[in-house]
Every structure is written in structure tokens, then in C-alpha cells.
Enzyme design. Structure first.
Site, PDB file in Angstrom:
ATOM      1  N   GLY A  16     -87.535 -48.048  40.087  1.00 30.07           N
ATOM      2  CA  GLY A  16     -88.960 -47.834  39.790  1.00 30.07           C
ATOM      3  C   GLY A  16     -89.366 -46.395  40.069  1.00 30.07           C
ATOM      4  NE  ARG A  41     -89.654 -53.304  33.355  1.00 28.44           N
ATOM      5  CZ  ARG A  41     -90.774 -54.015  33.458  1.00 28.44           C
ATOM      6  NH1 ARG A  41     -90.776 -55.275  33.070  1.00 28.44           N
ATOM      7  NH2 ARG A  41     -91.874 -53.480  33.933  1.00 28.44           N
ATOM      8  CE1 TYR A 149     -97.739 -59.195  48.854  1.00 28.22           C
ATOM      9  CE2 TYR A 149     -99.782 -57.938  48.878  1.00 28.22           C
ATOM     10  CZ  TYR A 149     -98.637 -58.371  48.213  1.00 28.22           C
ATOM     11  OH  TYR A 149     -98.397 -57.963  46.918  1.00 28.22           O
TER      12      TYR A 149
HETATM   13  C1  HXC Z   1    -101.205 -64.384  35.194  1.00 21.88           C
HETATM   14  C2  HXC Z   1     -99.449 -63.327  34.115  1.00 21.88           C
HETATM   15  C3  HXC Z   1    -100.094 -62.071  34.274  1.00 21.88           C
HETATM   16  C4  HXC Z   1    -101.367 -62.049  34.923  1.00 21.88           C
HETATM   17  C5  HXC Z   1     -98.206 -61.765  33.224  1.00 21.88           C
HETATM   18  N1  HXC Z   1     -98.293 -63.076  33.473  1.00 21.88           N
HETATM   19  N2  HXC Z   1     -99.288 -61.118  33.718  1.00 21.88           N
HETATM   20  N3  HXC Z   1     -99.995 -64.473  34.563  1.00 21.88           N
HETATM   21  N4  HXC Z   1    -101.875 -63.221  35.367  1.00 21.88           N
HETATM   22  N5  HXC Z   1    -102.026 -60.905  35.113  1.00 21.88           N
HETATM   23  C6  HXC Z   1     -97.328 -64.112  33.078  1.00 21.88           C
HETATM   24  C7  HXC Z   1     -97.200 -64.195  31.553  1.00 21.88           C
HETATM   25  O1  HXC Z   1     -98.218 -65.025  31.014  1.00 21.88           O
HETATM   26  C8  HXC Z   1     -95.809 -64.796  31.379  1.00 21.88           C
HETATM   27  O2  HXC Z   1     -95.793 -66.188  31.579  1.00 21.88           O
HETATM   28  C9  HXC Z   1     -95.023 -64.199  32.553  1.00 21.88           C
HETATM   29  O3  HXC Z   1     -96.013 -63.769  33.517  1.00 21.88           O
HETATM   30  C10 HXC Z   1     -94.227 -62.984  32.106  1.00 21.88           C
HETATM   31  O4  HXC Z   1     -95.120 -62.029  31.544  1.00 21.88           O
HETATM   32  P1  HXC Z   1     -94.629 -60.836  30.602  1.00 21.88           P
HETATM   33  O5  HXC Z   1     -95.826 -59.996  30.263  1.00 21.88           O
HETATM   34  O6  HXC Z   1     -93.794 -61.365  29.495  1.00 21.88           O
HETATM   35  O7  HXC Z   1     -93.635 -60.047  31.597  1.00 21.88           O
HETATM   36  P2  HXC Z   1     -93.088 -58.570  31.531  1.00 21.88           P
HETATM   37  O8  HXC Z   1     -93.410 -57.916  30.219  1.00 21.88           O
HETATM   38  O9  HXC Z   1     -91.668 -58.636  31.986  1.00 21.88           O
HETATM   39  O10 HXC Z   1     -93.973 -57.777  32.641  1.00 21.88           O
HETATM   40  C11 HXC Z   1     -93.784 -57.995  34.017  1.00 21.88           C
HETATM   41  C12 HXC Z   1     -95.113 -57.941  34.760  1.00 21.88           C
HETATM   42  C13 HXC Z   1     -95.865 -56.631  34.493  1.00 21.88           C
HETATM   43  C14 HXC Z   1     -94.795 -58.137  36.250  1.00 21.88           C
HETATM   44  C15 HXC Z   1     -95.971 -59.131  34.288  1.00 21.88           C
HETATM   45  O11 HXC Z   1     -97.100 -56.618  35.202  1.00 21.88           O
HETATM   46  C16 HXC Z   1     -95.058 -55.413  34.863  1.00 21.88           C
HETATM   47  O12 HXC Z   1     -94.265 -54.932  34.050  1.00 21.88           O
HETATM   48  N6  HXC Z   1     -95.245 -54.882  36.086  1.00 21.88           N
HETATM   49  C17 HXC Z   1     -94.460 -53.746  36.611  1.00 21.88           C
HETATM   50  C18 HXC Z   1     -95.274 -52.817  37.437  1.00 21.88           C
HETATM   51  C19 HXC Z   1     -96.153 -53.443  38.476  1.00 21.88           C
HETATM   52  O13 HXC Z   1     -96.442 -54.663  38.461  1.00 21.88           O
HETATM   53  N7  HXC Z   1     -96.636 -52.595  39.394  1.00 21.88           N
HETATM   54  C20 HXC Z   1     -97.488 -53.044  40.471  1.00 21.88           C
HETATM   55  C21 HXC Z   1     -96.766 -53.028  41.769  1.00 21.88           C
HETATM   56  S1  HXC Z   1     -97.974 -52.895  42.987  1.00 21.88           S
HETATM   57  P3  HXC Z   1     -95.824 -67.230  30.326  1.00 21.88           P
HETATM   58  O14 HXC Z   1     -95.634 -68.567  30.936  1.00 21.88           O
HETATM   59  O15 HXC Z   1     -97.168 -67.053  29.696  1.00 21.88           O
HETATM   60  O16 HXC Z   1     -94.690 -66.839  29.411  1.00 21.88           O
HETATM   61  C22 HXC Z   1     -97.655 -53.817  44.290  1.00 21.88           C
HETATM   62  C23 HXC Z   1     -98.633 -53.508  45.392  1.00 21.88           C
HETATM   63  C24 HXC Z   1     -98.839 -54.573  46.375  1.00 21.88           C
HETATM   64  O17 HXC Z   1     -96.736 -54.596  44.331  1.00 21.88           O
HETATM   65  C25 HXC Z   1     -99.862 -54.300  47.482  1.00 21.88           C
HETATM   66  C26 HXC Z   1    -101.071 -53.498  47.169  1.00 21.88           C
HETATM   67  C27 HXC Z   1    -101.957 -53.217  48.332  1.00 21.88           C
HETATM   68  P1  NAP Z   2     -95.695 -48.833  39.918  1.00 24.75           P
HETATM   69  O1  NAP Z   2     -95.951 -47.392  39.612  1.00 24.75           O
HETATM   70  O2  NAP Z   2     -96.166 -49.852  38.933  1.00 24.75           O
HETATM   71  O3  NAP Z   2     -94.161 -49.003  40.214  1.00 24.75           O
HETATM   72  C1  NAP Z   2     -93.403 -50.118  39.895  1.00 24.75           C
HETATM   73  C2  NAP Z   2     -92.133 -49.644  39.203  1.00 24.75           C
HETATM   74  O4  NAP Z   2     -91.227 -50.732  39.061  1.00 24.75           O
HETATM   75  C3  NAP Z   2     -92.368 -49.071  37.810  1.00 24.75           C
HETATM   76  O5  NAP Z   2     -91.839 -47.769  37.760  1.00 24.75           O
HETATM   77  C4  NAP Z   2     -91.591 -50.006  36.887  1.00 24.75           C
HETATM   78  O6  NAP Z   2     -90.979 -49.260  35.820  1.00 24.75           O
HETATM   79  C5  NAP Z   2     -90.540 -50.574  37.837  1.00 24.75           C
HETATM   80  N1  NAP Z   2     -90.043 -51.879  37.389  1.00 24.75           N
HETATM   81  C6  NAP Z   2     -90.768 -52.998  37.123  1.00 24.75           C
HETATM   82  N2  NAP Z   2     -89.957 -53.982  36.692  1.00 24.75           N
HETATM   83  C7  NAP Z   2     -88.692 -53.480  36.704  1.00 24.75           C
HETATM   84  C8  NAP Z   2     -87.423 -54.021  36.386  1.00 24.75           C
HETATM   85  N3  NAP Z   2     -87.288 -55.289  35.952  1.00 24.75           N
HETATM   86  N4  NAP Z   2     -86.332 -53.238  36.519  1.00 24.75           N
HETATM   87  C9  NAP Z   2     -86.450 -51.952  36.957  1.00 24.75           C
HETATM   88  N5  NAP Z   2     -87.628 -51.392  37.283  1.00 24.75           N
HETATM   89  C10 NAP Z   2     -88.741 -52.150  37.158  1.00 24.75           C
HETATM   90  O7  NAP Z   2     -96.403 -49.237  41.296  1.00 24.75           O
HETATM   91  P2  NAP Z   2     -96.388 -48.571  42.748  1.00 24.75           P
HETATM   92  O8  NAP Z   2     -97.740 -48.792  43.303  1.00 24.75           O
HETATM   93  O9  NAP Z   2     -95.825 -47.206  42.714  1.00 24.75           O
HETATM   94  O10 NAP Z   2     -95.393 -49.542  43.538  1.00 24.75           O
HETATM   95  C11 NAP Z   2     -94.162 -49.075  44.092  1.00 24.75           C
HETATM   96  C12 NAP Z   2     -93.733 -49.989  45.220  1.00 24.75           C
HETATM   97  O11 NAP Z   2     -94.677 -49.922  46.283  1.00 24.75           O
HETATM   98  C13 NAP Z   2     -93.648 -51.466  44.850  1.00 24.75           C
HETATM   99  O12 NAP Z   2     -92.558 -52.052  45.515  1.00 24.75           O
HETATM  100  C14 NAP Z   2     -94.938 -52.038  45.374  1.00 24.75           C
HETATM  101  O13 NAP Z   2     -94.865 -53.414  45.634  1.00 24.75           O
HETATM  102  C15 NAP Z   2     -95.069 -51.218  46.638  1.00 24.75           C
HETATM  103  N6  NAP Z   2     -96.420 -51.185  47.169  1.00 24.75           N
HETATM  104  C16 NAP Z   2     -97.372 -50.461  46.552  1.00 24.75           C
HETATM  105  C17 NAP Z   2     -98.635 -50.410  47.101  1.00 24.75           C
HETATM  106  C18 NAP Z   2     -99.734 -49.597  46.487  1.00 24.75           C
HETATM  107  O14 NAP Z   2    -100.863 -49.671  46.977  1.00 24.75           O
HETATM  108  N7  NAP Z   2     -99.474 -48.814  45.450  1.00 24.75           N
HETATM  109  C19 NAP Z   2     -98.915 -51.122  48.272  1.00 24.75           C
HETATM  110  C20 NAP Z   2     -97.891 -51.874  48.864  1.00 24.75           C
HETATM  111  C21 NAP Z   2     -96.651 -51.881  48.316  1.00 24.75           C
HETATM  112  P3  NAP Z   2     -90.700 -49.866  34.353  1.00 24.75           P
HETATM  113  O15 NAP Z   2     -91.965 -50.484  33.887  1.00 24.75           O
HETATM  114  O16 NAP Z   2     -90.237 -48.670  33.581  1.00 24.75           O
HETATM  115  O17 NAP Z   2     -89.577 -50.859  34.530  1.00 24.75           O
END
Ligand code: HXC
Ligand code: NAP
Length: 282
Positions: A16, A41, A149
């Protein structure tokens, strides 16, 4: 904060690493002389980030497409980095997927997608690299990015919470098992750090950031360099005795939420005066 070229002989994979905190950490590692490979990805995003970092630091950064859910793609990444430089000796498991939702509204596939990226992705990469470290007697370092969490649990992000808890447990379990090989595993538990990935998915509405930050004693979000500095510290050989540890970096957020009487901040001076009088008269 760190001496020049502190990480000169290190080869680091950041999952990531094309965006957000992964990009910030990759940039900091590269500035300190490390050879860094960023994987996720979206190859176009990775290539742009690699170019940006190299321009800033003068060091080459490898951009490699890899879905961490797929073990064979991870093996290919490790082979490519090894052929180019050497077997990576640091792994930053930072890739994640997350969104907020009432749990009863989730499909089982929504659970799967988050658990697969966060937990399966982390053990896939850790296992693939760990096996080679053990074979080749390399004292590698794993740093897992979890959340506060992971320990406390949280509603509305349940797939993420159970996955991060698993990653934290993996950190501790393998630190105990692989310590004999000199392999260290540590974790960082960040509170809120502004990134597009997190803010777009985790704020109910744009502009609700203030609501999130209200709970933080230090009254602000984290700054990326604070987290990157902590990451450098934890992977550096100068602190080799630290393993199996999770370091929270959240401005006091979770402790504030947990402390029984911390809500008393909301009391007005007249409440305190009245209570003091009551106390003296009783
Ligand atoms: C409910 C959802 C949803 C949503 C997707 N789904 N988004 N359900 N609410 N907001 C469901 C879809 O309906 C589908 O189920 C299944 O999840 C897969 O969704 P896809 O869109 O096909 O998946 P994909 O394209 O692989 O995308 C993965 C993803 C997406 C996780 C959904 O958000 C992503 O690419 N995220 C990567 C980056 C990311 O999330 N960054 C944040 C990290 S921050 P069905 O049954 O309909 O097929 C973090 C911080 C934590 O972790 C703490 C902060 C303080
Ligand atoms: P982010 O920019 O959305 O980073 C998530 C990264 O994960 C993206 O670069 C995404 O790239 C990659 N990723 C998602 N699915 C993947 C897969 N299947 N294979 C390989 N890579 C994948 O969010 P961020 O806030 O910087 O988060 C970074 C980390 O910090 C995460 O572990 C998150 O849980 C943690 N965190 C963040 C916060 C916050 O406040 N920001 C707080 C607590 C913890 P692609 O889409 O190109 O795959």
C-alpha cells in the site's frame, strides 16, 4: 531526527506504498538511504509515487503491482526485488481496505474483502518473506500498521477491527516464535491521520473531521512525519531488543475514551466549586 543514511543497506517492501501513510513512510525510508519497493493493485498510482519519491530523494524506488490476497503475486514481487537488489530485509504490512457500515447491513462478501486484504494479505506476505529469511539466516524486520481498535474493538468497522486484531496477534505470536531466528515483528497503532483513502471512506460526511478530532486530548490529527519517524525507529537496528510490541500514536485518543472519569472535562467551574463545598461540609 535520524542520522544520514541510517537505512542505507536496507531493502524495504511497503505494501500500500502508493498512497497515504504508505507513501509517507516509503518517502522517509528512501530519504534515509533505503532501497524501497512499493506494492499495491494500481500500477499507475505506484509508478507516479515512485517517480515523486525518487525525485525528492535521489534514490531508486521500485513500483510493483501486487494484490496481497494472492500468494503467487507476492512470491513474484519478492523474486523481482531480490533479482534487482537483494532479498528484502524489511516488510511494512500497511495495505488495507475499510469502510464504515452498520454490521447487519454488510454482505458476507463485504466482510471477506476487508478480512482478505488486511489479515490474509498480512500473513501471506509475512509467511512468504519469513520462510526465506529463516532459510537464508536473515534477521528481518516486520512492521504491521494496525489501529487502536485492534485492541479495543470498534463498532461500524467490524471487518477491519477483527482483521487488525488478528494482525496484532500475529505480531505477538510470531515475535515469540521467530525471535530465535533474530526476526522481529512490531506494530504501530495510529489514531486519525488525514489521508484520502481513510477520510473518503471513514468520515460519514465530508467536513465531519472536527467530530473525529474532538475525542483527542492533543486536539489535532496526526502528522504523517510523526508516524514515519516512529516507523524508522522501530525497524532500525539501534533498537533491536524491541519485538512483539505495539506502539500507539493517537494523541491520547483511546486512553481518553477508556478512562472512567475523562468525561469530566465537560464540567463547568461552578460544578467543581459546588462539589468542593459539598466535600468540605460532609
Ligand atoms: C458496505 C461495501 C462497501 C461499503 C464495498 N462493500 N464498500 N459494503 N459499505 N462502503 C462491499 C461490496 O458491496 C461487495 O459486496 C464487497 O464489499 C466488495 O466490494 P468491491 O467494491 O467489489 O471491492 P474492491 O473493489 O476489491 O474494493 C475493496 C474495498 C475498497 C475495501 C471495498 O474500499 C478499497 O479498495 N479500499 C482500499 C483502501 C482503503 O480502504 N483505505 C482505507 C484504509 S483506512 P457484495 O456482496 O455487494 O458483492 C483505515 C483506517 C482505520 O483502515 C482507522 C482510522 C482512524
Ligand atoms: P490508503 O491511502 O487508502 O492506503 C491503503 C493502501 O492499501 C492503498 O495504497 C491501496 O492501494 C492498498 N491496498 C488495498 N487493497 C490492496 C490489495 N488487495 N493488495 C495490495 N494493496 C492494497 O489509507 P491510509 O490511511 O494511508 O492507510 C494506511 C494504513 O494505515 C492502513 O493499514 C490503515 O488501516 C492504517 N491506519 C490508517 C489510519 C488513518 O487515519 N489514516 C488510522 C489507523 C490505521 P491500491 O488501491 O493500489 O491497491
Amino acid at each position: 531526527m535520524f542520522k544520514e543514511n541510517l537505512l542505507k543497506n536496507r531493502v524495504i517492501i511497503v505494501t500500500g506504498g502508493g498512497t497515504g501513510l504508505g507513501k509517507s513512510m516509503a518517502t522517509h525510508f528512501s530519504k534515509l538511504g533505503a532501497k524501497v519497493a512499493i506494492v499495491s493493485r494500481k500500477l499507475d498510482v505506484l509508478q507516479q509515487t515512485a517517480a515523486d519519491i525518487s525525485q525528492q530523494t535521489g534514490n531508486e524506488v521500485l513500483a510493483l503491482a501486487c494484490d496481497v490476497r494472492k500468494y503467487d503475486e507476492i512470491e513474484t514481487v519478492i523474486n523481482t526485488v531480490t533479482e534487482k537488489w537483494q532479498l528484502p530485509d524489511v516488510l511494512i504490512n500497511n495495505a488495507a481496505g475499510n469502510f464504515i457500515s452498520p454490521t447487519e447491513q454488510l454482505t458476507h462478501k463485504a466482510f471477506d474483502v476487508v478480512v482478505d486484504i488486511v489479515l490474509r494479505g498480512t500473513y501471506n506476505f509475512t509467511l512468504a518473506l519469513g520462510k526465506r529469511w529463516i532459510e537464508q539466516k536473515i534477521k528481518g524486520d516486520v512492521l504491521n500498521i494496525v489501529t487502536t481498535y485492534a485492541s479495543t474493538g470498534s463498532g461500524f468497522v467490524v471487518p477491519s477491527a477483527i482483521s487488525k486484531a488478528g494482525v496484532l496477534n500475529l505480531t505477538r505470536s510470531l515475535a515469540a516464535e521467530w525471535g530465535k531466528y533474530g526476526i522481529r515483528l512490531n506494530a504501530i497503532a495510529p489514531g486519525p491521520f488525514p489521508t484520502k483513502g481513510a477520510w473518503d471512506r471513514l468520515l460519514p460526511e465530508p467536513g465531519m473531521e472536527a467530530e473525529l478530532l474532538k475525542k483527542i486530548p492533543l486536539n489535532r490529527a496526526g502528522i504523517h512525519s510523526e508516524l514515519s519517524n516512529l516507523a524508522v525507529f522501530l525497524i532500525s537496528k539501534e533498537v533491536e531488543y524491541i519485538t512483539g510490541e505495539v506502539v500507539t500514536i493517537d494523541g491520547g485518543e483511546w486512553i481518553n475514551g477508556a478512562g472512567e472519569f475523562n468525561w469530566l472535562h465537560s464540567l463547568k467551574p461552578q460544578h467543581w466549586e459546588a462539589m468542593a463545598k459539598r466535600g468540605k461540609s460532609s
